[in-house]
Structure formats: C-alpha cells, structure tokens
Write a protein that holds these residues in place. Structure first.
Motif, short mmCIF file in Angstrom:
data_model
loop_
_atom_site.label_atom_id
_atom_site.label_comp_id
_atom_site.label_asym_id
_atom_site.label_seq_id
_atom_site.Cartn_x
_atom_site.Cartn_y
_atom_site.Cartn_z
N THR A 226 0.83 -1.20 0.00
CA THR A 226 0.00 0.00 0.00
C THR A 226 0.87 1.26 0.00
OG1 THR A 226 -1.72 -1.22 1.18
CG2 THR A 226 -1.88 1.18 1.21
N ALA A 227 1.96 1.23 0.78
CA ALA A 227 2.88 2.37 0.79
C ALA A 227 3.56 2.54 -0.57
CB ALA A 227 3.91 2.20 1.90
N ALA A 228 3.92 1.43 -1.20
CA ALA A 228 4.53 1.49 -2.53
C ALA A 228 3.55 2.05 -3.55
CB ALA A 228 5.02 0.10 -2.96
N LEU A 229 2.29 1.64 -3.46
CA LEU A 229 1.26 2.18 -4.34
C LEU A 229 1.09 3.68 -4.11
CD1 LEU A 229 -1.05 1.83 -6.40
CD2 LEU A 229 -2.53 1.22 -4.48
N ALA A 230 1.11 4.08 -2.85
CA ALA A 230 0.99 5.51 -2.54
C ALA A 230 2.17 6.29 -3.10
CB ALA A 230 0.89 5.71 -1.02
N ALA A 231 3.37 5.73 -3.04
CA ALA A 231 4.54 6.41 -3.60
C ALA A 231 4.40 6.56 -5.12
CB ALA A 231 5.81 5.63 -3.27
N ALA A 232 3.94 5.51 -5.78
CA ALA A 232 3.76 5.58 -7.24
C ALA A 232 2.68 6.57 -7.62
CB ALA A 232 3.45 4.19 -7.79
N LEU A 233 1.58 6.56 -6.89
CA LEU A 233 0.48 7.46 -7.22
C LEU A 233 0.82 8.92 -6.89
CD1 LEU A 233 -2.64 5.38 -6.13
CD2 LEU A 233 -1.73 5.74 -8.43
N SER A 234 1.58 9.13 -5.82
CA SER A 234 1.98 10.51 -5.51
C SER A 234 2.96 11.03 -6.56
CB SER A 234 2.57 10.60 -4.11
OG SER A 234 3.81 9.93 -4.04
N PHE A 235 3.84 10.17 -7.05
CA PHE A 235 4.74 10.57 -8.13
C PHE A 235 3.93 10.90 -9.39
CE2 PHE A 235 7.30 9.77 -11.88
CZ PHE A 235 8.42 10.54 -11.61
N HIS B 115 4.22 14.53 -10.98
CA HIS B 115 5.09 14.63 -12.15
C HIS B 115 4.44 14.17 -13.44
CE1 HIS B 115 8.49 15.62 -9.61
NE2 HIS B 115 8.20 14.59 -8.84
N GLY B 116 3.29 13.54 -13.35
CA GLY B 116 2.64 13.05 -14.55
C GLY B 116 3.21 11.71 -14.99
N PRO B 117 2.65 11.14 -16.05
CA PRO B 117 3.04 9.79 -16.47
C PRO B 117 4.32 9.72 -17.30
CG PRO B 117 1.28 10.60 -17.85
CD PRO B 117 1.51 11.64 -16.80
#
Length: 102
Positions: free
Chosen positions: A25-34, A38-40
């Motif tokens: 969940t924390a890894a997902l949050a890091a990816a989604l916050s990035f 910053h966009g895709p």
C-alpha cells in the motif's frame, strides 16, 4: 499445531501477514503521488519515489516467505487467503509502474 482452524482475519494480527500488505500500500501511494506530481512521462533518472517503491517491494518478499513457511502447514486455507491478499496488494502496487511504462 497442524490443522488449526483459524479465521483469516484473526491471522492478520501477525506482522508477517499484514506487513506485506502495508508495504504494498505504501509502494502504491509512492507511485500514485509521483504520478500526481510529475505526470506519467518517464523521467531521465530514477528519483526518490522509484527507490522507495523498489525498496518496499523487494523487502516484503522475505516477510511473505516467512509467513508462507510458518502458516501454510498450520492453517493452509486461511494462509492461502492471506497470501492471495498479499499478492493482490503487490499487483496493485505494480499496476501504475507497468501501465505507465516506468
């Protein structure tokens, strides 16, 4: 105790059961916050978010292995349900990385 019948939700009180889900969940949050900041578009260099994601995903593997080794023989059905939850959480954390081609 082989053959112990246990509620899968009560098994989640063990750190080896819930930590991989929390880490995914924390890894997902890091990816989604990035993604939100910053966009895709791929970046020239991996940033902090990518390193945090990688560390979280890799360090949960030994925890999942310990969980499986400890609980599959004791309560196979419940352990497999928790392992399924852990795998689903990991796949959810991998989805943004895969879908954005990072």
């Amino acid at each position: 105790m082989p053959g112990v019948i246990m509620n899968p939700l009560s098994m989640l009180k063990h750190p080896s059961a819930f930590l991989p889900v929390v880490m995914s969940t924390a890894a997902l949050a890091a990816a989604l916050s990035f993604l939100a900041t910053h966009g895709p578009a791929p970046q020239a260099d991996e940033g902090t978010a990518a390193h945090i994601w990688q560390i979280l995903m890799v360090t949960q593997l030994p925890i999942v292995i310990v969980f499986a080794a400890r609980w599959i023989r004791r309560s196979p059905r419940q352990a497999l349900l928790i392992l399924g939850l852990q795998i689903a959480a990991a796949l959810a954390a991998m989805a943004p990385v895969y879908l954005n081609g990072w």
